[in-house]
Design a protein around this motif. Structure first.
Motif, PDB file in Angstrom:
ATOM      1  N   ASP A 160       6.776  23.487   3.182  1.00 55.25           N
ATOM      2  CA  ASP A 160       6.766  23.736   1.826  1.00 55.25           C
ATOM      3  C   ASP A 160       5.011  24.467   1.721  1.00 55.25           C
ATOM      4  O   ASP A 160       3.621  24.586   2.404  1.00 55.25           O
ATOM      5  N   LEU A 161       5.247  25.036   1.106  1.00 54.87           N
ATOM      6  CA  LEU A 161       4.537  26.020   0.329  1.00 54.87           C
ATOM      7  C   LEU A 161       3.497  26.277   0.249  1.00 54.87           C
ATOM      8  O   LEU A 161       2.342  26.777  -0.744  1.00 54.87           O
ATOM      9  N   SER A 162       3.658  25.077  -1.644  1.00 54.31           N
ATOM     10  CA  SER A 162       2.341  24.890  -2.380  1.00 54.31           C
ATOM     11  C   SER A 162       1.234  23.577  -1.757  1.00 54.31           C
ATOM     12  O   SER A 162       0.407  24.055  -1.315  1.00 54.31           O
ATOM     13  N   VAL A 163       1.330  23.404  -0.260  1.00 55.66           N
ATOM     14  CA  VAL A 163       1.002  22.757   0.500  1.00 55.66           C
ATOM     15  C   VAL A 163       0.169  23.098   1.663  1.00 55.66           C
ATOM     16  O   VAL A 163      -0.563  22.885   1.549  1.00 55.66           O
ATOM     17  N   ILE A 164       1.191  24.456   2.146  1.00 61.13           N
ATOM     18  CA  ILE A 164      -0.087  25.460   3.371  1.00 61.13           C
ATOM     19  C   ILE A 164      -1.225  26.139   1.734  1.00 61.13           C
ATOM     20  O   ILE A 164      -1.879  26.051   2.143  1.00 61.13           O
ATOM     21  N   LYS A 165      -0.473  26.271   0.549  1.00 60.23           N
ATOM     22  CA  LYS A 165      -1.610  27.363   0.196  1.00 60.23           C
ATOM     23  C   LYS A 165      -2.930  25.919  -0.008  1.00 60.23           C
ATOM     24  O   LYS A 165      -3.685  26.818  -0.582  1.00 60.23           O
ATOM     25  N   HIS A 166      -2.679  24.494  -0.764  1.00 61.00           N
ATOM     26  CA  HIS A 166      -3.865  24.091  -0.778  1.00 61.00           C
ATOM     27  C   HIS A 166      -5.129  23.836   0.297  1.00 61.00           C
ATOM     28  O   HIS A 166      -6.117  23.242   0.150  1.00 61.00           O
ATOM     29  N   ILE A 167      -4.300  23.759   1.623  1.00 61.95           N
ATOM     30  CA  ILE A 167      -4.766  23.190   2.653  1.00 61.95           C
ATOM     31  C   ILE A 167      -5.280  24.056   3.659  1.00 61.95           C
ATOM     32  O   ILE A 167      -6.152  24.139   4.445  1.00 61.95           O
ATOM     33  N   SER A 168      -5.368  25.898   3.910  1.00 59.00           N
ATOM     34  CA  SER A 168      -4.820  26.838   4.960  1.00 59.00           C
ATOM     35  C   SER A 168      -6.482  28.163   4.837  1.00 59.00           C
ATOM     36  O   SER A 168      -6.228  27.904   3.536  1.00 59.00           O
ATOM     37  N   ASP A 169      -6.734  28.744   5.652  1.00 54.75           N
ATOM     38  CA  ASP A 169      -7.342  29.596   5.240  1.00 54.75           C
ATOM     39  C   ASP A 169      -6.784  30.816   5.614  1.00 54.75           C
ATOM     40  O   ASP A 169      -7.208  31.541   4.949  1.00 54.75           O
ATOM     41  N   LYS A 170      -5.430  30.622   6.413  1.00 53.18           N
ATOM     42  CA  LYS A 170      -5.061  31.969   6.813  1.00 53.18           C
ATOM     43  C   LYS A 170      -3.451  31.237   7.473  1.00 53.18           C
ATOM     44  O   LYS A 170      -3.029  29.782   7.241  1.00 53.18           O
ATOM     45  N   VAL A 171      -2.633  31.846   6.384  1.00 55.69           N
ATOM     46  CA  VAL A 171      -1.087  31.449   6.860  1.00 55.69           C
ATOM     47  C   VAL A 171      -0.800  32.835   8.058  1.00 55.69           C
ATOM     48  O   VAL A 171      -0.372  33.860   7.576  1.00 55.69           O
ATOM     49  N   ALA A 172       0.332  32.672   8.678  1.00 56.80           N
ATOM     50  CA  ALA A 172       2.101  32.993   8.774  1.00 56.80           C
ATOM     51  C   ALA A 172       2.939  32.301   8.466  1.00 56.80           C
ATOM     52  O   ALA A 172       3.299  31.734   8.822  1.00 56.80           O
ATOM     53  N   VAL A 173       3.462  33.482   9.150  1.00 60.35           N
ATOM     54  CA  VAL A 173       5.016  33.146   7.994  1.00 60.35           C
ATOM     55  C   VAL A 173       5.656  33.321   8.995  1.00 60.35           C
ATOM     56  O   VAL A 173       6.442  34.730   9.921  1.00 60.35           O
ATOM     57  N   MET A 174       6.868  32.744   9.869  1.00 59.53           N
ATOM     58  CA  MET A 174       7.982  32.439  10.276  1.00 59.53           C
ATOM     59  C   MET A 174       9.034  33.022  10.412  1.00 59.53           C
ATOM     60  O   MET A 174       9.142  32.303   9.346  1.00 59.53           O
ATOM     61  N   TYR A 175       9.864  33.403  11.005  1.00 58.75           N
ATOM     62  CA  TYR A 175      11.756  33.811  10.650  1.00 58.75           C
ATOM     63  C   TYR A 175      12.276  33.959  11.789  1.00 58.75           C
ATOM     64  O   TYR A 175      11.728  35.343  13.586  1.00 58.75           O
ATOM     65  N   LEU A 176      13.417  33.036  12.544  1.00 58.13           N
ATOM     66  CA  LEU A 176      13.788  33.338  13.208  1.00 58.13           C
ATOM     67  C   LEU A 176      13.235  33.662  14.408  1.00 58.13           C
ATOM     68  O   LEU A 176      13.066  34.510  15.618  1.00 58.13           O
ATOM     69  N   GLY A 177      12.154  32.690  15.207  1.00 56.52           N
ATOM     70  CA  GLY A 177      11.165  32.929  15.968  1.00 56.52           C
ATOM     71  C   GLY A 177      10.480  33.760  15.951  1.00 56.52           C
ATOM     72  O   GLY A 177       9.608  34.081  17.404  1.00 56.52           O
ATOM     73  N   LYS A 178       9.785  34.706  15.227  1.00 60.65           N
ATOM     74  CA  LYS A 178       9.223  36.175  15.027  1.00 60.65           C
ATOM     75  C   LYS A 178       8.089  35.518  13.975  1.00 60.65           C
ATOM     76  O   LYS A 178       8.533  35.133  12.852  1.00 60.65           O
ATOM     77  N   ILE A 179       7.252  35.949  14.052  1.00 62.22           N
ATOM     78  CA  ILE A 179       5.617  35.425  12.503  1.00 62.22           C
ATOM     79  C   ILE A 179       6.578  36.890  12.603  1.00 62.22           C
ATOM     80  O   ILE A 179       5.990  38.364  12.646  1.00 62.22           O
ATOM     81  N   VAL A 180       6.599  37.638  10.858  1.00 62.41           N
ATOM     82  CA  VAL A 180       6.451  38.099  10.361  1.00 62.41           C
ATOM     83  C   VAL A 180       5.333  38.944   9.755  1.00 62.41           C
ATOM     84  O   VAL A 180       5.467  40.016   8.473  1.00 62.41           O
ATOM     85  N   GLU A 181       4.787  37.918   8.330  1.00 66.69           N
ATOM     86  CA  GLU A 181       4.018  38.186   8.258  1.00 66.69           C
ATOM     87  C   GLU A 181       2.416  37.499   7.965  1.00 66.69           C
ATOM     88  O   GLU A 181       2.764  36.116   8.548  1.00 66.69           O
ATOM     89  N   LEU A 182       1.221  37.833   8.594  1.00 68.41           N
ATOM     90  CA  LEU A 182      -0.109  36.936   8.901  1.00 68.41           C
ATOM     91  C   LEU A 182      -1.110  37.591   7.969  1.00 68.41           C
ATOM     92  O   LEU A 182      -1.647  38.985   7.593  1.00 68.41           O
ATOM     93  N   ALA A 183      -1.407  36.828   7.034  1.00 71.19           N
ATOM     94  CA  ALA A 183      -2.685  37.246   6.356  1.00 71.19           C
ATOM     95  C   ALA A 183      -3.705  35.832   5.170  1.00 71.19           C
ATOM     96  O   ALA A 183      -2.886  34.572   6.189  1.00 71.19           O
ATOM     97  N   ASP A 184      -4.942  35.915   4.518  1.00 73.17           N
ATOM     98  CA  ASP A 184      -6.021  34.976   4.640  1.00 73.17           C
ATOM     99  C   ASP A 184      -4.983  35.056   3.253  1.00 73.17           C
ATOM    100  O   ASP A 184      -3.905  35.535   2.652  1.00 73.17           O
ATOM    101  N   THR A 185      -4.573  33.318   3.234  1.00 68.97           N
ATOM    102  CA  THR A 185      -4.104  32.462   2.050  1.00 68.97           C
ATOM    103  C   THR A 185      -4.093  32.787   0.831  1.00 68.97           C
ATOM    104  O   THR A 185      -2.966  33.501   0.451  1.00 68.97           O
ATOM    105  N   GLU A 186      -4.943  33.587   0.271  1.00 69.70           N
ATOM    106  CA  GLU A 186      -5.263  34.064  -1.519  1.00 69.70           C
ATOM    107  C   GLU A 186      -4.385  35.990  -1.214  1.00 69.70           C
ATOM    108  O   GLU A 186      -4.000  35.718  -2.312  1.00 69.70           O
TER     109      GLU A 186
END
Length: 318
Positions: free
Chosen positions: A211-237
């Motif tokens: 749930d991206l809304s939950v992740i945005k609310h609580i996280s300092d930074k976010v990693a996005v995974m697709y099929l076993g790999k991280i495709v993007e990693l950045a500060d939440t905002e």
């Protein structure tokens, strides 16, 4: 506090009379990231992308196929049984299912007190006093200590699961989709509780969710995974305002807006998620990407930093 380098987990597929290995499910296929002390990192992606497997590898519940996991400087895969037992006091988990993660034959007092007993931290009256304090910290009255899990609602059970994770005063807590099985109103209460606990005790969270809304609310930074790999990693905002990977763009376009009058173009991905048994060559996302180029099938894009604290694995962004 936590550094993950080139982490892989391939589960064998067995078949035939002699149960020979006929293939592998590449659940996690080269994941790298780090989490600083007191930080909340969100790990997001659709079902089956390997999020939960990453959490279980960090906790030592699975043995990695390749890669390293360093917790407070120590490579946990090289620790002895006793050293790993001591390390586990500092690494706890909140499970997704508040119904299946609690032993129905134990009272909640015994459930929350079990870690104290197992690690020989407190017994008898001292253990009972600590359990009372922990339960009241998460909003459960000590009068309910003799009750069993089936006597509580889903939200209350998840609070009990949180209390169990807090019992050893850990440094890192892996939250494996802790609110996905709860009603929306209860989700908000549990998220607020986790934030309050983090602010009070300085916990470090790996927060796994879809749930991206939950992740945005609580996280300092976010990693996005697709099929076993991280495709993007950045500060939440930064990630939510400036997504750079086509998959992240598609995910964010699907998040409902609170104001229905706001217009946002919905990105609909073509096709289905490829099988982790036989993932596509090159970029795993290329079979569903509208920006695909010949190089995408030939070379796997590395996860590189193209802006401050913003990493992306995409040939378009080189």
């Amino acid at each position: 506090m936590l550094t993950v380098n080139g982490l892989k987990k391939h589960f064998p597929i067995r078949g035939g009379i002699f149960s020979k290995t006929v293939g592998y499910v590449q659940a996690v296929d080269g994941v790298s990231f780090h989490i600083n002390k007191g930080e909340i990192m969100g790990l997001v992606g659709e079902s089956g992308c390997g999020k939960t497997t990453v959490g279980r590898l960090i906790l030592g519940l699975y043995e990695p196929t390749a890669g390293e996991i360093h917790f407070e400087g120590a490579n946990i895969s090289t620790l002895s049984k006793q050293e790993m037992r001591n390390t586990r006091r500092n690494m706890q988990v909140i499970f997704q299912d508040p119904f299946g993660s609690l032993n129905p034959r134990m009272t909640i007092g015994n459930i929350v007190g079990e870690p104290l007993y197992v690690h020989n931290i407190a017994k008898g009256k001292e253990k009972e006093e600590r359990v009372v304090n922990i339960l009241e910290t998460v909003g459960i009255s000590s009068h309910y200590m003799k009750r069993y899990p089936h006597e509580f609602s889903g939200g209350q059970r998840q609070r009990i699961g949180i209390a169990r994770a807090l019992a050893l005063n850990p440094k890192l807590i892996v939250c494996d989709e802790p609110v996905s099985a709860l009603d929306v109103s209860i989700q908000a209460q549990v998220i607020n509780l986790l934030e309050d606990l983090q602010a009070k005790f300085g916990f470090t969270y790996l927060f796994i969710a879809h749930d991206l809304s939950v992740i945005k609310h609580i996280s300092d930074k976010v990693a996005v995974m697709y099929l076993g790999k991280i495709v993007e990693l950045a500060d939440t905002e930064d990630l939510y305002t400036n997504p750079l990977h086509p998959y992240t763009e598609a995910l964010l376009s699907a998040v409902p807006l609170p104001d229905p009058t706001l217009d946002r173009k919905r990105i609909v991905l073509e096709g289905d998620v490829p099988s982790p048994i036989n993932p596509p060559s090159g970029c795993h996302f290329r079979t569903r990407c509208k920006y695909v180029k010949p190089i995408c099938s030939e070379e796997e894009p590395p996860l590189i930093e193209i802006a401050k604290n913003h990493c992306v694995a995409c040939h378009l962004r080189k």
